[in-house]
Design an enzyme around this catalytic site. Structure first.
Site, PDB file in Angstrom:
ATOM      1  N   CYS A 192      50.578  17.757   1.190  1.00 28.12           N
ATOM      2  CA  CYS A 192      49.375  17.630   0.361  1.00 28.12           C
ATOM      3  C   CYS A 192      48.214  17.060   1.162  1.00 28.12           C
ATOM      4  CB  CYS A 192      49.664  16.762  -0.853  1.00 28.12           C
ATOM      5  SG  CYS A 192      50.063  15.046  -0.464  1.00 28.12           S
ATOM      6  N   HIS A 375      49.516  10.336  -3.619  1.00 23.95           N
ATOM      7  CA  HIS A 375      49.114  11.726  -3.452  1.00 23.95           C
ATOM      8  C   HIS A 375      47.738  11.779  -2.788  1.00 23.95           C
ATOM      9  CE1 HIS A 375      49.488  15.928  -4.060  1.00 23.95           C
ATOM     10  NE2 HIS A 375      48.668  16.042  -5.101  1.00 23.95           N
ATOM     11  N   ASN A 395      42.961  18.250  -6.865  1.00 26.22           N
ATOM     12  CA  ASN A 395      44.374  18.049  -6.577  1.00 26.22           C
ATOM     13  C   ASN A 395      44.910  19.291  -5.862  1.00 26.22           C
ATOM     14  OD1 ASN A 395      47.136  17.663  -6.607  1.00 26.22           O
ATOM     15  ND2 ASN A 395      47.251  17.095  -8.761  1.00 26.22           N
TER      16      ASN A 395
END
Length: 866
Positions: A192, A375, A395
């Site tokens: 990520c 994250h 995201n």
């Protein structure tokens, strides 16, 4: 950083569980593929620890032919780089160029590679197959050298189905209206942070285009460039990608599936049509994808994985370091709590997103209000109107959004604001939040400063030996600025992602201070205020910025803190372990490691440490021999003194004993002479006898007494007088008492150490007529008197031992070394580390970015350098 599946500190940006995309509301159940046997490792030999690389690496390459070194592109690079280093008299690699020069060289190299491949494939009428990173060639594109899979594959099965782009997409297109953040959707890789970096740079069209250098979709070849360790590198790949579902998979559609019971209601379907559906489009891909027919995202992810060796190596990281790799900038992580003036930070930095800086955000470990814990997010845009400050984020999952103020559906939105910001509601992962909420929910602000062609960059690499105790090292960098202006200073170590498994047991954290030469000592201008990652133990660089630095020469002093994790394996261990069954993977990773460490001339550093260790071992052995000889000499001297003491007393007693024997023999001779004279004298005639010396010996002492023995008128009286010899006056009374006792003379005749005259004693003796037996016995003795007192041997002197003497510490005490003598360095090391020595060698480089100026850097080496 050494790590073998065991992490004593948290992984950077620990990847949250990624939801798997499902094309329709049914559950697809696939049978697991056969397991891949990679971890069948033999028991490790932990008795020997060697943190050096080149000794084992040279043994591994001992049979490598010379032609391999001439034809391998990476091997040629290593040779060329080492030649440049050898010209610097043992220092590391030095580069001085425009910030864009390295990119232009890498881009030209990339275009040339792609062009050559296109020519070859057109001539052969074949699509391109990248044999260096062939997904169908085995599992090494997925796993690292130690056999570790990406996190997501640990929860599901590894992908075994691979297809080309044209077989996945109906009408594939590399770009559709350029690259956009909304194109990015994370797949089954825990990257990520890298996808957040891609989304951040997608806001600047030229940055993405600078990465994608050349391609030919028909042949299936794509060329990209990335920034690594102070230079741009190129990677060329084919268009094969992993799929979620394969041709031979047995599929089932299940309704009301129970995870606990692992059962549900099966739905009948036409399998071929379902497989065809699941193998088409971006959602068919195992890793990242675009929901449209765009292909730039999965291909650039694959190229980035190849640049680091495998998909496992790109798991977990910081968006700041990802943006560095994609732009060539300098990344830092900022903690909002450390910002003094948050209004100033907004004005000077965050509001300039996509211009001077690029930003990302790392969330807290525990998520809240829709923010995923641990994250990475991309900051796409900043908006300010009056007191209102908003940030647009995305995201990488492509869904799951912020649920607080200014989230989708929030009452704060008006039609005017939605039009002004161009925002639409929908679970696409894009959302707005206030600046205040951003500082609250994102403790790690990832920021990268960008450099254009107006910036010059100079870099110098070296290698230092890191001591056990941490302090600023003697080695330092010096740089000279020719013109006053802004300067960015970055101290870095090689990115260890692409040589995992050979990085060893040591992790290094860096820190530096900058001083101006000639000014007051102890006053630094700036310190390294920022890390490229939030965890200093595993960050790869630290940096500082000075907006207006005066011209002059400056010193950069630094300290390196080393942490050794005993649970990790050394490079030597892994080389010996994987040389046989993972030869190709080891060769690829080892060459990358060699190329990275060659910048600081690690080989020369290891050789220097080994030579010093041999010198230390020799010196320690010599010192031990000298000490043993010194102690032996002292012990011999004390032994000589003890022996001399014993010999002296023994000789003295021997002399006394021999003297007593001589005196006794003399006395015996005189007594015998007197007896013979008495026998020869006429009867009735008084014989005057000469004095007889009676010697008494007790132990080794002897005493003598002169005794006058008068003549007797008869032979019997003469004989009796011979048998009853007594001591004269003033003689030793003890001796006389003993003689009197032996001859039946009453002790009362001996008093107060005075002896009666022989005549008086003899007069008191009652003479009886001897019996017949006694007469016969006397006849047998032929008139001889008994010599028993003289025949009994004297007691020899007793043996003398050291215990017979009083304690003398100068002679009797054992020899010991002085307690205040300093230990050798090797002895101190052995005390702390035993048989596992501290061999921490760190390759590091200094980069100095200066605008409209030229910086010259050199290394000033100290005593601790290898």
């Amino acid at each position: 950083m050494g790590n073998s599946g065991f992490l004593p500190i948290p992984v950077p940006m620990a990847e949250p569980d990624t939801p798997q995309p499902t094309p329709f509301p049914i559950r697809i159940v696939t049978e697991p593929p056969p397991p891949v046997d990679l971890i069948g490792l033999p028991p490790l030999d932990t008795s020997k620890k060697n943190d050096f690389f080149y000794e084992a690496w040279d043994r591994f390459l001992a049979l490598e032919p010379k032609r391999a070194k001439k034809t391998s592109a990476l091997a040629k690079k290593i040779v060329e780089e080492k030649r440049g280093i050898e010209q610097k008299s043992g220092e590391g690699l030095a580069i001085k160029q425009n910030a864009a020069t390295s990119w232009e060289e890498a881009a030209d190299d990339c275009r040339a590679k792609v062009a050559a491949i296109v020519d070859e494939c057109e001539r052969l009428n074949r699509k391109y197959v990248d044999h260096a990173f062939d997904l169908e060639g085995g599992p090494y594109c997925l796993v690292n050298l130690e056999g570790q899979f990406p996190k997501a594959i640990g929860k599901i099965d590894p992908p075994k189905w691979i297809k080309r782009i044209e077989d996945v997409f109906e009408k594939p297109q590399f770009f559709i209206d350029g690259a956009n953040a909304t194109d990015v959707h994370q797949g089954s890789a825990g990257d990520c942070w890298f996808l957040a970096a891609l989304m951040a740079i997608s806001a600047k069209k030229e940055l993405i285009e600078n990465l994608c250098i050349a391609r030919n979709e028909k042949i299936g070849v794509y060329g990209f460039v990335f920034y690594r360790d102070g230079e741009w590198i190129s990677e060329v790949i084919d268009d094969k990608l992993y799929l979620n579902v394969g041709d031979d998979d047995k599929l089932s559609i299940v309704r009301d599936w129970s995870r606990s019971k692992k059962e549900g209601r099966y739905v009948y379907y036409e399998e071929d049509k379902l497989k065809e559906l699941l193998q088409r489009g971006g959602e068919a891909l195992f890793f990242s994808h675009c929901k449209s027919n765009e292909t730039w995202l999965p291909l650039i992810e694959k190229a980035y994985a190849k640049a680091h060796g495998d998909y496992f190596s790109i798991e977990g990281g910081y968006a700041s370091e990802g943006i560095e790799d994609l732009t060539g900038g300098v990344g830092v992580v900022i903690n909002p709590e450390d910002i003094m003036d948050k209004d100033r930070f907004w004005k000077d930095q965050l509001s300039q997103v996509n211009e001077k800086y690029l930003f990302g955000g790392g969330s807290k470990a525990k998520g809240s209000k829709g923010v995923i814990g641990g994250h990475a997010y991309a900051v796409m845009k900043a908006y300010e109107e009056g007191d209102l400050r908003l940030l647009k984020l995305r995201n990488p999952w492509g869904d799951t959004e912020w649920e607080g103020d200014w989230s989708d559906g929030s009452k704060l939105w008006t039609a005017e604001m939605m039009t002004k910001l161009g925002h639409t509601f929908g679970d696409d992962g894009v959302f707005w939040m206030s600046y205040t909420d951003f500082l609250k929910h994102f403790p790690n602000i990832n920021r990268v400063r960008l450099f254009d062609k107006s910036w010059q960059v100079s870099q110098q690499w070296t290698c230092v030996k890191v001591p056990w105790t941490v302090d600023y090292l003697d080695t330092k960098f010096e740089f000279t600025i020719t013109e006053k202006g802004p300067v960015v200073i970055a101290l870095c170590q090689p990115d260890d992602r692409y040589f995992k498994g050979l990085d060893g047991r040591f992790w290094y954290s860096l820190h530096f201070r900058v001083y101006k030469n000639g000014e007051e000592e102890g006053r630094w201008i700036v310190r390294s205020m920022h890390n490229s990652g939030s965890a200093s133990e595993i960050t790869r660089s630290v940096s500082a910025e000075i907006e207006n630095l005066d011209r002059g020469t400056y010193s950069v002093v630094f300290k390196v803190s080393a942490t050794r994790w005993t649970g990790s394996m050394t490079a030597e261990t892994n080389i010996n372990l994987f040389a046989a069954d993972r030869k190709e993977k080891l060769l690829n990773v080892g060459r990358r490691f060699d190329y990275a460490q060659a910048k600081g001339n690690l080989r020369a550093a290891e050789d220097a440490v080994r030579r010093q260790q041999r010198r230390d071992t020799t010196a320690e052995s010599n010192d031990a021999l000298k000490k043993a000889r010194r102690l032996k000499k002292q012990e011999n001297e004390r032994e000589r003194l003890r022996k001399e003491r014993l010999d002296k007393v023994t000789k003295q007693r021997k002399r006394e004993y021999e003297g007593a024997v001589r005196e006794r023999a003399k006395t015996k001779k005189e007594v015998k002479k007197a007896r013979e004279a008495a026998k020869k004298a006429p009867k009735g005639k008084k014989v005057e006898r000469e004095p007889i010396i009676v010697v008494e010996v007790k132990g080794s002492e002897a005493s003598s007494t002169a005794v006058n023995t008068p003549a007797s008128s008869t032979d019997d009286n003469a004989a009796k007088s011979d048998e009853t010899i007594s001591s004269a006056e003033n003689s030793n009374s003890d001796a006389v008492t003993e003689i009197a006792t032996k001859k039946d003379i009453a002790p009362e005749h001996v008093e107060n150490k005075k002896v009666e005259s022989v005549a008086d004693v003899l007069a008191k003796i009652q003479i009886t007529t001897p019996s017949k037996a006694a007469s016969e016995d006397n006849e047998q003795n032929d008139g001889e008197e008994s010599d028993e007192p003289y025949e009994t041997p004297l007691d020899e002197p007793q043996e003398v031992t050291n215990d017979d003497f009083e304690w003398d510490s100068d002679i009797d005490a054992p020899v010991v070394e002085d307690s205040d003598e300093d230990e050798t360095q090797q002895q101190q090391n052995d005390t702390i580390f035993g048989t596992d020595p501290w061999n921490a060698l760190c390759v590091l480089g200094l980069r100095v970015y200066s605008q409209n100026s030229e910086a010259k850097i050199r290394v000033v080496k100290g005593n601790e350098t290898a």
